[in-house]
Write a protein that holds these residues in place. Structure first.
Motif, PDB file in Angstrom:
ATOM      1  N   LYS A   1       0.791  -1.238   0.035  1.00 30.11           N
ATOM      2  CA  LYS A   1       0.190  -0.159   0.151  1.00 30.11           C
ATOM      3  C   LYS A   1       0.709   1.301   0.043  1.00 30.11           C
ATOM      4  CE  LYS A   1      -1.644   1.805   4.126  1.00 30.11           C
ATOM      5  NZ  LYS A   1      -1.450   3.105   4.319  1.00 30.11           N
ATOM      6  N   ASN A   2       1.957   1.326   0.789  1.00 31.05           N
ATOM      7  CA  ASN A   2       2.544   2.510   0.994  1.00 31.05           C
ATOM      8  C   ASN A   2       3.615   2.626  -0.172  1.00 31.05           C
ATOM      9  OD1 ASN A   2       1.303   3.223   3.537  1.00 31.05           O
ATOM     10  ND2 ASN A   2       3.091   2.492   4.587  1.00 31.05           N
ATOM     11  N   ALA A   3       3.936   1.914  -0.999  1.00 30.22           N
ATOM     12  CA  ALA A   3       4.622   2.120  -2.130  1.00 30.22           C
ATOM     13  C   ALA A   3       3.848   2.526  -3.174  1.00 30.22           C
ATOM     14  CB  ALA A   3       5.504   0.614  -2.456  1.00 30.22           C
ATOM     15  N   ALA A   4       2.524   1.809  -3.188  1.00 32.23           N
ATOM     16  CA  ALA A   4       1.449   2.233  -4.274  1.00 32.23           C
ATOM     17  C   ALA A   4       1.209   3.703  -4.359  1.00 32.23           C
ATOM     18  CB  ALA A   4       0.370   1.215  -4.104  1.00 32.23           C
ATOM     19  N   LEU A   5       1.021   4.081  -3.153  1.00 34.02           N
ATOM     20  CA  LEU A   5       0.531   5.552  -2.792  1.00 34.02           C
ATOM     21  C   LEU A   5       1.637   6.405  -3.647  1.00 34.02           C
ATOM     22  CD1 LEU A   5      -0.865   5.107   0.907  1.00 34.02           C
ATOM     23  CD2 LEU A   5      -2.201   5.557  -1.233  1.00 34.02           C
ATOM     24  N   ALA A   6       2.912   6.488  -3.181  1.00 38.72           N
ATOM     25  CA  ALA A   6       3.804   7.230  -3.626  1.00 38.72           C
ATOM     26  C   ALA A   6       3.920   6.931  -5.213  1.00 38.72           C
ATOM     27  CB  ALA A   6       5.072   6.656  -3.122  1.00 38.72           C
ATOM     28  N   ILE A   7       3.990   5.676  -5.673  1.00 37.12           N
ATOM     29  CA  ILE A   7       4.074   5.475  -7.207  1.00 37.12           C
ATOM     30  C   ILE A   7       2.778   5.918  -7.951  1.00 37.12           C
ATOM     31  CG2 ILE A   7       4.031   3.322  -8.506  1.00 37.12           C
ATOM     32  CD1 ILE A   7       6.109   2.102  -6.742  1.00 37.12           C
TER      33      ILE A   7
ATOM     34  N   VAL B   1      10.872   3.115  -0.261  1.00 39.70           N
ATOM     35  CA  VAL B   1      11.497   4.154  -0.850  1.00 39.70           C
ATOM     36  C   VAL B   1      12.424   3.549  -2.078  1.00 39.70           C
ATOM     37  CG1 VAL B   1      13.610   5.672  -0.091  1.00 39.70           C
ATOM     38  CG2 VAL B   1      11.704   5.295   1.634  1.00 39.70           C
ATOM     39  N   VAL B   2      12.936   2.541  -2.063  1.00 44.22           N
ATOM     40  CA  VAL B   2      13.622   1.784  -2.947  1.00 44.22           C
ATOM     41  C   VAL B   2      12.843   1.312  -4.351  1.00 44.22           C
ATOM     42  CG1 VAL B   2      15.283  -0.147  -3.664  1.00 44.22           C
ATOM     43  CG2 VAL B   2      15.383   0.963  -1.145  1.00 44.22           C
ATOM     44  N   ASP B   3      11.595   1.087  -3.820  1.00 44.36           N
ATOM     45  CA  ASP B   3      10.477   0.800  -4.868  1.00 44.36           C
ATOM     46  C   ASP B   3      10.162   2.031  -5.663  1.00 44.36           C
ATOM     47  OD1 ASP B   3       9.143  -1.320  -6.184  1.00 44.36           O
ATOM     48  OD2 ASP B   3       7.428  -1.023  -5.383  1.00 44.36           O
ATOM     49  N   VAL B   4      10.012   3.116  -5.064  1.00 47.99           N
ATOM     50  CA  VAL B   4       9.969   4.450  -5.617  1.00 47.99           C
ATOM     51  C   VAL B   4      10.939   4.879  -6.444  1.00 47.99           C
ATOM     52  CG1 VAL B   4       8.897   6.612  -5.372  1.00 47.99           C
ATOM     53  CG2 VAL B   4       8.135   5.106  -4.005  1.00 47.99           C
ATOM     54  N   ALA B   5      12.056   4.617  -5.899  1.00 49.17           N
ATOM     55  CA  ALA B   5      13.417   5.202  -7.072  1.00 49.17           C
ATOM     56  C   ALA B   5      13.459   4.340  -8.104  1.00 49.17           C
ATOM     57  CB  ALA B   5      14.388   5.018  -6.064  1.00 49.17           C
ATOM     58  N   ILE B   6      13.202   2.892  -7.887  1.00 50.43           N
ATOM     59  CA  ILE B   6      13.021   1.981  -9.136  1.00 50.43           C
ATOM     60  C   ILE B   6      12.106   2.636 -10.066  1.00 50.43           C
ATOM     61  CG2 ILE B   6      13.146  -0.257  -9.883  1.00 50.43           C
ATOM     62  CD1 ILE B   6      14.251  -1.233  -7.276  1.00 50.43           C
ATOM     63  N   MET B   7      11.008   2.477  -9.640  1.00 49.92           N
ATOM     64  CA  MET B   7       9.796   2.983 -10.528  1.00 49.92           C
ATOM     65  C   MET B   7      10.307   4.470 -11.382  1.00 49.92           C
ATOM     66  SD  MET B   7       7.026   5.172 -10.928  1.00 49.92           S
ATOM     67  CE  MET B   7       5.764   5.112 -11.754  1.00 49.92           C
ATOM     68  N   LEU B   8      10.906   5.581 -10.417  1.00 52.87           N
ATOM     69  CA  LEU B   8      11.086   6.718 -11.295  1.00 52.87           C
ATOM     70  C   LEU B   8      12.219   6.397 -12.273  1.00 52.87           C
ATOM     71  CD1 LEU B   8      10.932   8.997  -8.039  1.00 52.87           C
ATOM     72  CD2 LEU B   8       9.562   9.393 -10.292  1.00 52.87           C
ATOM     73  N   ASN B   9      13.276   5.488 -11.881  1.00 51.30           N
ATOM     74  CA  ASN B   9      14.355   5.212 -12.738  1.00 51.30           C
ATOM     75  C   ASN B   9      13.620   4.640 -14.072  1.00 51.30           C
ATOM     76  OD1 ASN B   9      16.143   6.376 -11.425  1.00 51.30           O
ATOM     77  ND2 ASN B   9      17.007   4.692 -10.515  1.00 51.30           N
ATOM     78  N   SER B  10      12.684   3.838 -13.929  1.00 54.80           N
ATOM     79  CA  SER B  10      12.189   3.364 -15.062  1.00 54.80           C
ATOM     80  C   SER B  10      11.222   3.985 -15.943  1.00 54.80           C
ATOM     81  CB  SER B  10      11.443   1.803 -14.850  1.00 54.80           C
ATOM     82  OG  SER B  10      10.089   2.230 -14.044  1.00 54.80           O
ATOM     83  N   MET B  11      11.106   5.397 -15.350  1.00 59.98           N
ATOM     84  CA  MET B  11      10.560   6.523 -16.271  1.00 59.98           C
ATOM     85  C   MET B  11      11.381   7.636 -16.775  1.00 59.98           C
ATOM     86  SD  MET B  11       7.429   7.301 -13.346  1.00 59.98           S
ATOM     87  CE  MET B  11       6.636   8.890 -14.306  1.00 59.98           C
ATOM     88  N   GLY B  12      12.725   7.231 -16.556  1.00 54.45           N
ATOM     89  CA  GLY B  12      13.844   7.867 -16.891  1.00 54.45           C
ATOM     90  C   GLY B  12      14.368   8.838 -16.004  1.00 54.45           C
TER      91      GLY B  12
END
Ligand code: UD1
Length: 430
Positions: free
Chosen positions: A22-28, A192-203
């Motif tokens: 949940k907490n990763a999903a909200l930030a993502i 925190v790591v999950d959001v960073a990886i997701m942002l990186n996969s957005m460039g």
């Protein structure tokens, strides 16, 4: 009013599948709005907090399509206003991620101050400090946070407190700032790591997430992506303690065992056997639960979001345990309810001293917040007789099909909405 009714005393046995965090999903979800291209998010949990945030971004123009229960398509191109009203977010703390996301994307955000569980004072000074360092003007007026910038510039930002929310929020804005930023004393939680990886996969160009220092080279734009959210560490931990408290044997599937290390190690200290597989853990409870001491800490320490679940389990241990809650000051409210079920507890400020009892006795209790509510359900499952948990709206914010998953493990629990259903549950043929 929705309630859970539980007939306790059955050990939980079987397998349970854990959903997305949940907490990763909200930030993502907030991050997904930062590009004009489509983002497809998989493993999104179908829980109230997430659905409320999806409604909030739809209300400001974002196109949201739910492909199925756990897959959502988000198109940020249609975003037309940067003001998010109180009505949507008053009960949801993570709305603050829209501040960082909007500020990064369009240099402007107006978001009502966050609500969320009443577990202690929850300032956002570190978020604001970070935005200001990046060059934004931030004001709070009548409960709304206004953030504006002509331009955002990379900066070295030191967090005075280890904060998950502030780390992620500043990372969101800095991802689209001009130049190089560092976030020092950053939170290291898996999400925190999950959001960073997701942002990186957005460039985006973010390194070091999961350590104390996150290094961000700002980029000028982000693009679409398809991303699958990590499993929910806290949902997994909740089922692990439910297995231990009911003297059960549960295989908790779709988890990252590394994220559960602090939970696993406490369960082992308490006498349970925990077997780790690639993407599952099995908890085999011992008949005797041993007492232990625990202090909540930022990751990789023992999570504050697991404190009530370990608390109800320690209430059944042989001997005396001490819990120190070091993150939020009002997280012991569930212990008053637990005392009504027979627990022996003494609370002194941020310290709880729990002397184990043989068994809890079912009664009517009220969920004071999300995780505490889940913990009281565990207590009910372990108790003698019937327990009714009121105010389960908190639990529904963060647990998907909680009663269904517990029933599949043999837990005798039902969600009821009226007296007739309660009576039927209690007097059904056995
Ligand atoms: C997040 C989680 C929550 C979890 C908490 C700690 C979400 C939506 N919620 O909450 O479930 O319990 O992390 O793991 O992800 N603080 C400040 N100033 C700030 C920010 C925080 O003083 O600007 C303090 C808080 O009062 C608290 C501590 O820092 O004592 C940690 O809070 P933080 O990590 O920010 O928690 P949240 O992000 O609100």
């Amino acid at each position: 009013m929705e309630q859970y009714i539980i007939k306790g005393g059955t050990p939980l046995v079987g397998e349970v599948e854990i959903g997305g965090a949940k907490n990763a999903a909200l930030a993502i979800i907030a991050a997904a709005v930062m590009t004009d291209e489509e983002v497809i998010l998989e493993n999104i949990p179908d829980v109230e907090d997430v659905n409320r945030l999806l409604n909030a971004i739809e209300d400001v123009g974002v196109t949201v399509k739910r492909e199925d229960r756990h897959v959502v398509r988000i198109l940020g191109k249609t975003l037309h206003t940067y003001r998010v009203d109180y009505e949507y977010i008053r009960k949801m703390r993570a709305s603050y991620y829209l501040l960082g996301a909007f500020l990064g994307k369009v240099r402007h955000a107006e978001v009502a101050l966050p609500g969320g569980c009443d577990i202690g004072s929850r300032p956002i000074d570190q978020h604001i400090k970070g935005f200001r360092a990046l060059g934004a003007e931030v004001q709070i007026d009548k409960g709304v946070v206004y953030a504006n910038a002509d331009q955002l510039y990379g900066q070295r930002i030191y967090m005075d407190i280890v904060s998950v929310g502030a780390t992620i929020n500043v990372m969101l804005a800095a991802a689209l700032a001009d130049g190089y930023s560092t976030i020092e004393n950053a939170a290291k939680e898996p999400h925190v790591v999950d959001v960073a990886i997701m942002l990186n996969s957005m460039g985006a160009d973010i390194r070091g997430a999961g350590t104390d220092i996150i290094r961000i080279h700002g980029v000028s734009r982000l693009h679409g992506c398809r991303y699958s959210i990590i499993p929910d560490q806290i949902e997994a931990g909740t089922f692990m303690f439910a297995a231990a408290a009911t003297r059960g044997n549960v295989l908790v599937k779709n988890v990252i065992p590394k994220h559960l290390e602090s939970i696993t190690s406490k369960l082992r200290e308490m006498g349970s056997a925990v077997w780790e597989y690639d993407d599952a853990v099995r908890v085999i409870a011992s008949d005797e639960i041993r007492s232990t001491h625990v202090k909540t800490l930022p990751y990789p320490g023992f999570p504050t979001d697991m404190q009530p679940q370990i608390g109800v389990t320690l209430g059944l241990a042989s001997g005396t345990s001490i819990i120190i809650e070091s993150i939020f000051e009002r997280r012991f409210k569930y212990l008053d309810e637990l005392v009504r079920m027979g627990a022996q507890v003494k609370v002194e400020g941020s310290i709880a001293i729990i002397t184990g009892v043989e068994s809890y006795v079912g009664t009517e209790v009220t969920a004071p917040d999300l995780r505490a509510g889940a913990a009281l359900v565990i207590a009910g499952l372990a108790a003698r007789g019937y327990t009714i948990v009121d105010d389960i709206k908190y639990i529904l914010r963060g647990y998907e099909r909680f009663d269904e998953k517990l029933r599949a493990l043999g837990g005798d629990i039902a969600l009821v909405t009226n007296e007739r259903q309660r009576t039927e549950f209690m007097y059904r043929a056995v």
